[in-house]
Design an enzyme around this catalytic site. Structure first.
Site, PDB file in Angstrom:
ATOM      1  N   MET A  43      11.257  23.978  -0.501  1.00  0.00           N
ATOM      2  CA  MET A  43      10.355  23.107  -0.988  1.00  0.00           C
ATOM      3  C   MET A  43      11.000  22.603  -1.957  1.00  0.00           C
ATOM      4  O   MET A  43      11.119  21.438  -2.019  1.00  0.00           O
ATOM      5  CB  MET A  43       9.347  24.101  -1.588  1.00  0.00           C
ATOM      6  CG  MET A  43       8.165  23.476  -2.300  1.00  0.00           C
ATOM      7  SD  MET A  43       6.974  24.309  -2.948  1.00  0.00           S
ATOM      8  CE  MET A  43       5.929  24.859  -1.565  1.00  0.00           C
TER       9      MET A  43
ATOM     10  N   TYR B 237      17.406  29.947   3.550  1.00  0.00           N
ATOM     11  CA  TYR B 237      15.930  31.274   3.411  1.00  0.00           C
ATOM     12  C   TYR B 237      16.454  31.224   5.122  1.00  0.00           C
ATOM     13  O   TYR B 237      16.445  30.756   6.234  1.00  0.00           O
ATOM     14  CB  TYR B 237      14.526  30.567   3.959  1.00  0.00           C
ATOM     15  CG  TYR B 237      14.091  30.350   2.537  1.00  0.00           C
ATOM     16  CD1 TYR B 237      13.419  31.642   2.415  1.00  0.00           C
ATOM     17  CD2 TYR B 237      13.625  29.573   2.060  1.00  0.00           C
ATOM     18  CE1 TYR B 237      12.920  31.480   0.847  1.00  0.00           C
ATOM     19  CE2 TYR B 237      13.236  29.243   0.813  1.00  0.00           C
ATOM     20  CZ  TYR B 237      12.999  30.395  -0.250  1.00  0.00           C
ATOM     21  OH  TYR B 237      12.337  30.429  -1.476  1.00  0.00           O
TER      22      TYR B 237
ATOM     23  N   LYS C   6       0.634  -1.088   0.342  1.00  0.00           N
ATOM     24  CA  LYS C   6       0.222  -0.515  -0.222  1.00  0.00           C
ATOM     25  C   LYS C   6       1.052   1.340  -0.318  1.00  0.00           C
ATOM     26  O   LYS C   6       2.349   0.790   0.467  1.00  0.00           O
ATOM     27  CB  LYS C   6      -1.099  -0.178   1.094  1.00  0.00           C
ATOM     28  CG  LYS C   6      -0.165  -0.279   2.806  1.00  0.00           C
ATOM     29  CD  LYS C   6      -1.013  -0.139   3.357  1.00  0.00           C
ATOM     30  CE  LYS C   6      -0.904  -0.574   5.139  1.00  0.00           C
ATOM     31  NZ  LYS C   6      -0.903   0.598   5.886  1.00  0.00           N
TER      32      LYS C   6
ATOM     33  N   ARG D 158     -10.475   0.494  15.732  1.00  0.00           N
ATOM     34  CA  ARG D 158     -10.516   1.097  14.626  1.00  0.00           C
ATOM     35  C   ARG D 158     -11.268   0.151  13.379  1.00  0.00           C
ATOM     36  O   ARG D 158     -12.235   1.393  13.565  1.00  0.00           O
ATOM     37  CB  ARG D 158      -8.541   1.494  14.107  1.00  0.00           C
ATOM     38  CG  ARG D 158      -8.464   2.826  13.704  1.00  0.00           C
ATOM     39  CD  ARG D 158      -6.886   2.285  13.235  1.00  0.00           C
ATOM     40  NE  ARG D 158      -7.017   1.091  12.584  1.00  0.00           N
ATOM     41  CZ  ARG D 158      -5.846   0.914  11.486  1.00  0.00           C
ATOM     42  NH1 ARG D 158      -4.530   1.793  11.719  1.00  0.00           N
ATOM     43  NH2 ARG D 158      -5.117   0.246  10.987  1.00  0.00           N
TER      44      ARG D 158
END
Lengths: 341, 341
Positions: free
Chosen positions: B295, B249, B33, B118
């Site tokens: 980013m 930054y 998955k 759950r």
């Protein structure tokens, strides 16, 4: 299935604020890199086109190809596979040494390092760079820089970088006259810088995060931006968690009374950053994340079929000790995006 | 361009350890998955097929479709769009209320909640569930549960859940006899549980994280698993950071002497979780991340063209106060995957 709603009215509201600040629509380039900061590059491009935006900024050639039909002008920020595939594509030159790899007739924006010291040629390499590019018959269509600290009004970096970039612009004008070439477009503003200037002298601004409704700055006079993304999850299963029973991995949440809980189909496998038992998050409607977020699920004290997980990520960013950018950008492309009003 | 290398020898090494513990290959189902925990679902599927694995576990129908040609048996864990598209697909039933939505002739694995609270039907709903499924002509091909705390050897949850599941198995056997239906396959072990059992009585085990070389457990006798993923980034630009100059930054890293630095093409936009100036990370070769990860970029005190960012994410998980799963699973699908020996 979980979904991301994109709120068109909020996007257009933000674009109007940006437009007002920039002066005119030709001066606005919207940054769409990293799947439009996680929002969905195609969905956002279609909305920007509808609004009338003509310029876009992306990370690489692959992203540029995806949106080539939506914009008249696309700047690619970080690519080493330069090519002249499309006359509307412009490539950032991040380093003097890369000039040798550029093909002829490509459109290039020269990035100049004015203080961030990350990418860009050095100011003293400017003339050499022009010389080498002209020699290779390359179209110099832009000269730009990037602010390291425009979001911090207490720092002097912003003014210093602006001053240096002004000098660079003057030098470029002289160089262009000498080489008899067309003046390139100048740009330096990111979102924070845009809203710090009184008026924009550059040819355009590159606006990323403000488009999406956030601005990470310590300025007290913030524009009224509105987040355009909300994240929704669907119920997988419900049960009563009895007094004294625990839920999820490690059983880290134990209920003090019988409560109704449900599991929802979102987790860190979808890019919704993992919360553990020490990080307390409440949804906009007041539901609490109980225990740990797992790869595909989280549990809330809710019984609703569909729940809004967030419509603003400021709190999540605080909880994760990060910035809003990261919370939205990491969301998986596989989550369905839907445009709403 | 950044890339992910998948180390085939390490994968096969892990699979051999899993196989030894499970007893035989028919007893091994590998969890794929969330893009095979970020590794690349197609790449890992092709390697698993080469090794001889026949069973896979995925999150949803979309993932099952992608790998349908690689496996004989695919269990879908979290889907509400049940369908009988393929005779090799089996769907988990996570909730009693969902029975009404099931189409006829579908293969269903009944999930039983033995303590995680759950997903899954309650133990007391077992007979009713069988009755309703048989009535709808649904093939009950499995009954399973999930451990909440198998990675914590100090907790008694593991034994308690095993005991309850044993009782459920006995009850299922009686019910099947009464309804004259074939006995379903039983499974309960995740990676941690697999390595806690002396031998596996269930029909198969569902192994996720151990496949990829990690195990989050406080047991002192750990199997010698080897991470199969390494992340590599390419240089975008280099420069000398002079004494007193800052990078990135906020300029949060300031150099005490002239040093050679480079920017590399990986950032949190690629799912490499953001590091700020308070989180100190060193690559396997000893290069330090200087200042904030942005980013699309990070900066290292390196001049190499290509750098291994990690070949083991344990340290990164610690720095981010999370688990190895999250570090690997959030990596973007857009990063190129390459199989190596």
């Amino acid at each position: 299935m979980a979904k991301i709603l994109l709120h068109k009215e909020n996007l257009f509201h933000n674009l109007n604020l940006i437009l007002k600040q920039a002066g005119k629509i030709q001066k606005v380039a919207i940054v769409l890199k990293d799947n439009a900061y996680g929002h969905g590059i195609i969905e956002i491009s279609s909305l920007l086109k509808e609004f009338g935006i003509k310029k876009a900024v992306v990370k690489n050639f692959k992203e540029a190809l995806k949106i080539k039909d939506y914009f008249d002008y696309i700047l690619v920020l970080s690519n080493k596979n330069f090519n002249n595939f499309h006359h509307n594509f412009h490539f950032a030159l991040n380093c003097f040494e890369l000039i040798k790899d550029l093909p002829n007739n490509i459109n290039v924006h020269i990035k100049v390092d004015t203080g961030m010291h990350r990418n860009g040629i050095l100011p003293e390499q400017l003339e050499d760079t022009f010389f080498k590019l002209v020699e290779k018959n390359i179209n110099i269509t832009g000269v730009f820089t990037h602010h390291k600290n425009a979001d911090n009004i207490l720092s002097k970096d912003f003014e210093q970088q602006n001053l240096l970039f002004s000098k660079i612009k003057e030098e470029v004008k002289k160089i262009c006259k000498r080489f008899s070439i067309k003046l390139p477009a100048f740009h330096s503003c990111n979102s924070s810088a845009l809203f710090r200037h009184k008026s924009i002298e550059d040819d355009f601004v590159r606006v990323g995060i403000a488009t999406y409704g956030y601005l990470e700055t310590n300025s007290k006079t913030l524009p009224n931006l509105k987040p355009i993304m909300s994240l929704w999850a669907n119920k997988v299963s419900s049960r009563i968690l009895k007094k004294g029973e625990s839920v999820g991995y490690g059983g880290t949440y134990t209920s003090k009374k019988d409560i109704s809980i449900s599991t929802y189909d979102i987790g860190y496998g979808d890019g919704f950053l993992r919360l553990n038992e020490n990080q307390h998050y409440t949804t906009p409607k007041g539901f609490k994340v109980l225990g740990r977020v797992s790869m595909d699920f989280l549990t809330l004290n809710s019984n609703e079929e569909e729940v809004c997980i967030f419509d603003n990520v400021k709190n999540l960013a605080k909880i994760h000790n990060t910035i809003s950018y990261e919370i939205i950008t990491t969301l998986s492309k596989d989550i369905r995006r839907e445009i709403t009003k």
